[in-house]
Design a protein around this motif. Structure first.
Motif, mmCIF file in Angstrom:
data_model
loop_
_atom_site.group_PDB
_atom_site.id
_atom_site.type_symbol
_atom_site.label_atom_id
_atom_site.label_comp_id
_atom_site.label_asym_id
_atom_site.label_seq_id
_atom_site.Cartn_x
_atom_site.Cartn_y
_atom_site.Cartn_z
ATOM 1 N N ILE A 21 0.839 -1.207 0.000
ATOM 2 C CA ILE A 21 0.000 0.000 0.000
ATOM 3 C C ILE A 21 0.870 1.251 0.000
ATOM 4 C CG2 ILE A 21 -1.620 1.336 1.414
ATOM 5 C CD1 ILE A 21 -2.904 -1.374 2.182
ATOM 6 N N LEU A 22 1.935 1.260 0.790
ATOM 7 C CA LEU A 22 2.832 2.421 0.806
ATOM 8 C C LEU A 22 3.508 2.625 -0.547
ATOM 9 C CD1 LEU A 22 4.459 2.125 4.342
ATOM 10 C CD2 LEU A 22 2.808 3.831 3.548
ATOM 11 N N LEU A 23 3.904 1.543 -1.197
ATOM 12 C CA LEU A 23 4.487 1.656 -2.537
ATOM 13 C C LEU A 23 3.468 2.181 -3.550
ATOM 14 C CD1 LEU A 23 6.693 -1.549 -2.770
ATOM 15 C CD2 LEU A 23 7.466 0.826 -2.789
ATOM 16 N N LEU A 24 2.226 1.745 -3.431
ATOM 17 C CA LEU A 24 1.174 2.223 -4.321
ATOM 18 C C LEU A 24 0.937 3.722 -4.146
ATOM 19 C CD1 LEU A 24 -1.083 1.588 -6.367
ATOM 20 C CD2 LEU A 24 -2.567 1.168 -4.408
ATOM 21 N N VAL A 25 0.857 4.177 -2.909
ATOM 22 C CA VAL A 25 0.653 5.609 -2.636
ATOM 23 C C VAL A 25 1.844 6.424 -3.147
ATOM 24 C CG1 VAL A 25 0.459 7.332 -0.793
ATOM 25 C CG2 VAL A 25 -0.922 5.267 -0.725
ATOM 26 N N ALA A 26 3.065 5.935 -2.940
ATOM 27 C CA ALA A 26 4.249 6.639 -3.443
ATOM 28 C C ALA A 26 4.246 6.695 -4.969
ATOM 29 C CB ALA A 26 5.518 5.953 -2.937
ATOM 30 N N GLY A 27 3.823 5.631 -5.612
ATOM 31 C CA GLY A 27 3.747 5.623 -7.069
ATOM 32 C C GLY A 27 2.708 6.594 -7.599
ATOM 33 N N LEU A 28 1.555 6.673 -6.945
ATOM 34 C CA LEU A 28 0.524 7.629 -7.358
ATOM 35 C C LEU A 28 0.988 9.062 -7.146
ATOM 36 C CD1 LEU A 28 -2.680 5.853 -6.031
ATOM 37 C CD2 LEU A 28 -2.016 6.154 -8.416
ATOM 38 N N ARG A 29 1.687 9.309 -6.065
ATOM 39 C CA ARG A 29 2.235 10.655 -5.803
ATOM 40 C C ARG A 29 3.243 11.036 -6.877
ATOM 41 N NH1 ARG A 29 3.326 15.498 -4.869
ATOM 42 N NH2 ARG A 29 4.510 16.184 -3.076
ATOM 43 N N TRP A 30 4.113 10.089 -7.237
ATOM 44 C CA TRP A 30 5.121 10.332 -8.272
ATOM 45 C C TRP A 30 4.467 10.562 -9.637
ATOM 46 C CZ3 TRP A 30 6.540 7.383 -12.594
ATOM 47 C CH2 TRP A 30 7.693 7.831 -13.243
ATOM 48 N N ALA A 31 3.357 9.870 -9.912
ATOM 49 C CA ALA A 31 2.655 10.018 -11.189
ATOM 50 C C ALA A 31 1.920 11.352 -11.292
ATOM 51 C CB ALA A 31 1.669 8.871 -11.384
ATOM 52 N N GLY A 32 1.727 12.052 -10.170
ATOM 53 C CA GLY A 32 1.094 13.368 -10.204
ATOM 54 C C GLY A 32 -0.401 13.343 -9.975
ATOM 55 N N VAL A 33 -0.917 12.334 -9.298
ATOM 56 C CA VAL A 33 -2.348 12.245 -9.038
ATOM 57 C C VAL A 33 -2.785 13.463 -8.227
ATOM 58 C CG1 VAL A 33 -4.111 10.884 -7.872
ATOM 59 C CG2 VAL A 33 -2.380 9.751 -9.224
ATOM 60 N N ALA A 34 -3.888 14.075 -8.638
ATOM 61 C CA ALA A 34 -4.327 15.348 -8.063
ATOM 62 C C ALA A 34 -4.598 15.275 -6.566
ATOM 63 C CB ALA A 34 -5.571 15.839 -8.798
ATOM 64 N N GLY A 35 -5.205 14.217 -6.098
ATOM 65 C CA GLY A 35 -5.548 14.112 -4.676
ATOM 66 C C GLY A 35 -4.348 14.062 -3.768
ATOM 67 N N LEU A 36 -3.218 13.611 -4.275
ATOM 68 C CA LEU A 36 -2.002 13.510 -3.469
ATOM 69 C C LEU A 36 -1.024 14.646 -3.750
ATOM 70 C CD1 LEU A 36 -1.428 9.674 -3.823
ATOM 71 C CD2 LEU A 36 -2.382 10.889 -1.868
ATOM 72 N N ASN A 37 -1.416 15.607 -4.560
ATOM 73 C CA ASN A 37 -0.523 16.708 -4.921
ATOM 74 C C ASN A 37 -1.132 18.069 -4.643
ATOM 75 O OD1 ASN A 37 1.951 15.554 -6.003
ATOM 76 N ND2 ASN A 37 0.604 14.607 -7.503
ATOM 77 N N GLY A 38 -1.820 18.208 -3.535
ATOM 78 C CA GLY A 38 -2.250 19.521 -3.071
ATOM 79 C C GLY A 38 -3.598 20.007 -3.544
ATOM 80 N N THR A 39 -4.410 19.168 -4.157
ATOM 81 C CA THR A 39 -5.736 19.584 -4.582
ATOM 82 C C THR A 39 -6.721 19.345 -3.448
ATOM 83 O OG1 THR A 39 -5.202 18.948 -6.837
ATOM 84 C CG2 THR A 39 -7.512 19.284 -6.338
ATOM 85 N N GLU A 40 -7.432 20.386 -3.065
ATOM 86 C CA GLU A 40 -8.396 20.285 -1.968
ATOM 87 C C GLU A 40 -9.703 19.668 -2.471
ATOM 88 O OE1 GLU A 40 -8.908 24.074 -0.120
ATOM 89 O OE2 GLU A 40 -6.759 24.433 -0.027
ATOM 90 N N PRO A 41 -10.456 19.006 -1.599
ATOM 91 C CA PRO A 41 -11.712 18.390 -2.034
ATOM 92 C C PRO A 41 -12.695 19.362 -2.687
ATOM 93 C CG PRO A 41 -11.093 17.519 0.081
ATOM 94 C CD PRO A 41 -10.115 18.627 -0.234
ATOM 95 N N ARG A 42 -12.725 20.603 -2.246
ATOM 96 C CA ARG A 42 -13.657 21.561 -2.860
ATOM 97 C C ARG A 42 -13.252 21.930 -4.286
ATOM 98 N NH1 ARG A 42 -11.422 26.738 -2.471
ATOM 99 N NH2 ARG A 42 -9.676 26.854 -1.022
ATOM 100 N N GLN A 43 -12.028 21.617 -4.690
ATOM 101 C CA GLN A 43 -11.553 21.901 -6.046
ATOM 102 C C GLN A 43 -11.735 20.715 -6.986
ATOM 103 O OE1 GLN A 43 -7.500 22.710 -4.956
ATOM 104 N NE2 GLN A 43 -7.830 24.930 -4.996
ATOM 105 N N MET A 44 -12.326 19.619 -6.532
ATOM 106 C CA MET A 44 -12.402 18.394 -7.319
ATOM 107 C C MET A 44 -13.706 18.243 -8.096
ATOM 108 S SD MET A 44 -10.704 15.760 -4.635
ATOM 109 C CE MET A 44 -9.107 16.075 -3.912
#
Length: 105
Positions: A21-44
């Motif tokens: 799970i930690l590797l998956l989250v790190a991979g999504l962060r590296w890929a630039g997924v919006a939820g893990l890169n500073g996008t607030e829920p009200r902006q989604m």
């Protein structure tokens, strides 16, 4: 008796799942997924209907990526689908008086 005994099968499986799970989250962060890169829920609000649904929040953590760019005083965040990065869903730009150095102070 030693305090550090061999791990049971259940604990090994648990540690392996947590590591995966930690590797998956790190991979999504590296890929630039919006939820893990500073996008607030009200902006989604990806479909621009004025309401943020649970599906849109789930998309922000799985399929929507963000690309940030800075050009002088102007900083932009472009949101696109993971598989179609060339066609943005939305672009948000802001102008910071005094340039990027004023935003970091």
């Amino acid at each position: 008796m030693s305090r550090f005994t061999r791990l049971s099968g259940r604990r090994k499986v648990l540690f392996a799942m947590v590591a995966l799970i930690l590797l998956l989250v790190a991979g999504l962060r590296w890929a630039g997924v919006a939820g893990l890169n500073g996008t607030e829920p009200r902006q989604m609000d990806w479909n621009a209907d004025g309401e943020v649904s649970r599906v849109e929040i789930l998309q922000a953590y799985t399929t929507v990526v963000v690309h940030e760019s800075v050009d002088g005083d102007r900083s932009c965040r472009s949101y696109a689908r993971l598989r179609d990065r060339d066609n943005p869903i939305r672009v948000d730009c802001r102008v910071t008086p005094g340039g990027a150095s004023a935003a970091t102070e």
